[in-house]
Motif scaffolding. Sequence first.
Motif, mmCIF file in Angstrom:
data_model
loop_
_atom_site.group_PDB
_atom_site.id
_atom_site.type_symbol
_atom_site.label_atom_id
_atom_site.label_comp_id
_atom_site.label_asym_id
_atom_site.label_seq_id
_atom_site.Cartn_x
_atom_site.Cartn_y
_atom_site.Cartn_z
ATOM 1 N N GLN A 92 0.861 -1.066 -0.096
ATOM 2 C CA GLN A 92 0.101 -0.130 0.039
ATOM 3 C C GLN A 92 0.630 1.168 -0.136
ATOM 4 O O GLN A 92 0.735 2.357 -0.836
ATOM 5 C CB GLN A 92 -0.748 0.044 1.285
ATOM 6 C CG GLN A 92 -2.258 -1.268 1.126
ATOM 7 C CD GLN A 92 -2.929 -1.048 2.432
ATOM 8 O OE1 GLN A 92 -2.711 -0.400 3.510
ATOM 9 N NE2 GLN A 92 -3.701 -1.985 2.581
ATOM 10 N N ARG A 93 1.964 1.192 0.678
ATOM 11 C CA ARG A 93 2.851 2.415 0.855
ATOM 12 C C ARG A 93 3.684 2.619 -0.697
ATOM 13 O O ARG A 93 3.810 3.822 -0.929
ATOM 14 C CB ARG A 93 3.885 2.210 1.958
ATOM 15 C CG ARG A 93 3.216 2.000 3.290
ATOM 16 C CD ARG A 93 4.481 1.718 4.221
ATOM 17 N NE ARG A 93 5.016 2.913 4.909
ATOM 18 C CZ ARG A 93 4.733 3.539 5.909
ATOM 19 N NH1 ARG A 93 3.596 2.995 6.503
ATOM 20 N NH2 ARG A 93 5.541 4.708 6.219
ATOM 21 N N ASN A 115 3.505 5.767 -5.720
ATOM 22 C CA ASN A 115 3.049 5.917 -7.208
ATOM 23 C C ASN A 115 2.065 7.036 -7.478
ATOM 24 O O ASN A 115 2.203 7.922 -8.236
ATOM 25 C CB ASN A 115 2.570 4.640 -7.801
ATOM 26 C CG ASN A 115 2.251 4.617 -9.115
ATOM 27 O OD1 ASN A 115 1.125 4.287 -9.590
ATOM 28 N ND2 ASN A 115 2.982 5.004 -10.082
ATOM 29 N N GLU A 116 1.120 7.103 -6.534
ATOM 30 C CA GLU A 116 -0.056 7.780 -6.635
ATOM 31 C C GLU A 116 0.322 9.391 -6.478
ATOM 32 O O GLU A 116 -0.077 10.068 -6.995
ATOM 33 C CB GLU A 116 -1.207 7.263 -5.700
ATOM 34 C CG GLU A 116 -2.015 6.117 -6.085
ATOM 35 C CD GLU A 116 -2.803 6.346 -7.283
ATOM 36 O OE1 GLU A 116 -3.651 7.245 -7.179
ATOM 37 O OE2 GLU A 116 -2.901 5.682 -8.353
ATOM 38 N N GLY A 117 1.375 9.429 -5.498
ATOM 39 C CA GLY A 117 1.925 10.710 -5.205
ATOM 40 C C GLY A 117 2.795 11.155 -6.570
ATOM 41 O O GLY A 117 3.333 12.668 -6.295
ATOM 42 N N GLY A 118 3.144 10.596 -7.652
ATOM 43 C CA GLY A 118 3.722 11.149 -8.637
ATOM 44 C C GLY A 118 5.104 10.293 -8.987
ATOM 45 O O GLY A 118 5.696 10.628 -9.989
ATOM 46 N N HIS A 143 2.160 1.671 -3.528
ATOM 47 C CA HIS A 143 1.133 2.285 -4.394
ATOM 48 C C HIS A 143 0.922 3.893 -4.053
ATOM 49 O O HIS A 143 0.773 4.626 -4.942
ATOM 50 C CB HIS A 143 -0.249 1.641 -4.026
ATOM 51 C CG HIS A 143 -1.395 2.146 -4.856
ATOM 52 N ND1 HIS A 143 -1.366 1.923 -6.171
ATOM 53 C CD2 HIS A 143 -2.587 2.701 -4.297
ATOM 54 C CE1 HIS A 143 -2.622 2.161 -6.636
ATOM 55 N NE2 HIS A 143 -3.317 3.024 -5.429
ATOM 56 N N ALA A 144 0.972 3.985 -2.655
ATOM 57 C CA ALA A 144 0.884 5.562 -2.274
ATOM 58 C C ALA A 144 1.918 6.443 -3.060
ATOM 59 O O ALA A 144 1.667 7.597 -3.482
ATOM 60 C CB ALA A 144 0.805 5.635 -0.895
#
Length: 340
Positions: A50-51, A56-59, A53-54
């Motif tokens: 999950q971290r 990646n979602e953060g840029g 993924h976060a």
Amino acid sequence: MRLILPTAIAAVLSLAGSAFAADVALRPEGERTSDAAIHADHGAYAGVQQRIHALNEGGRPVRDYHLSKAQCWLDVSFHEYTRNDRSDFTQAALDESVKLVVAMEAKAEPLPMDTPLVNDAARLRPDLWERFGALKQNTGFRCAQQLVACGEVELVHAGNEYNQQQWRHAKPYVQIAEENLAQATAAAEACLTPPVAPVAPVAPVRVERIVLNASALFRFDRSAEADLLPQGRAELDALAAKLGDAYASVESIALVGHTDRLGSEAYNDRLSQARADTVKAYLQGKGIAAEITAIGRGEAVPVKDCPGGDVATRALTECLQPNRRVEVTITGTPREHAAD
């Protein structure tokens, strides 16, 4: 972004790592015997995932070297955990993933470019290590980061397997590293632009991955063209048509056969290779002229782990079905992007 010196990075990793350690410490070897313990360990893996993924979602893009390496360390750790590896490798590989995650979350720079031989893994194939290192200095490295990062981790994975069970168990992971190196070299070369002004737009090269269900392709435990099921022939015919209709040009096709863990490892290696070879011959028979490589990975790279022993019950066979597959990687120029 403020530059943090290497010593400062170590401090960041130490502080953040200690705060996160309780979430990622796997249960000691002797305690991995209950559903509760295994569930807790799976939760630790899920937390790190999950971290990532976060981030990646953060840029931070998936192709980023350090995000890719964090993911690949996590993958090999979980892979060996599901194979009941009782050595320190599972925890050591997980620790490397967490170190990178914590550093990226802290926005530490510069991040380390080395790949440690965790659990005293043997340093196999120095030639591959040297070529991966050379790619990091290559101008086209920006297009090959993910393949280089995961290739290096697979070499460590292979070195750990070599220490435990010698070359037979290390070889599949060395082969994965070889494949990553070949693809990374091609990606780096394709990434370079000529030093002259372009006279026409360069058509983008796309890498497309397709997974074919081996159980739908072949009769059970079979691999020859005569053993192809009607649905399997239809899927391969559709693939051949797609290569002609959707692509202006196809540079290469990589076929990788996989099996489940039922049966002996040597048998599964042969079965996966034979199925990949049959798909290759079938496509060539349909007039596909692109370079096609066929490799069998046997049971070495499962995508799903299922409980139970080695008795092929109906429930276990159905659970393991996703592992029986032929992966197709197409590298080519899509027709809609081809130069006029």
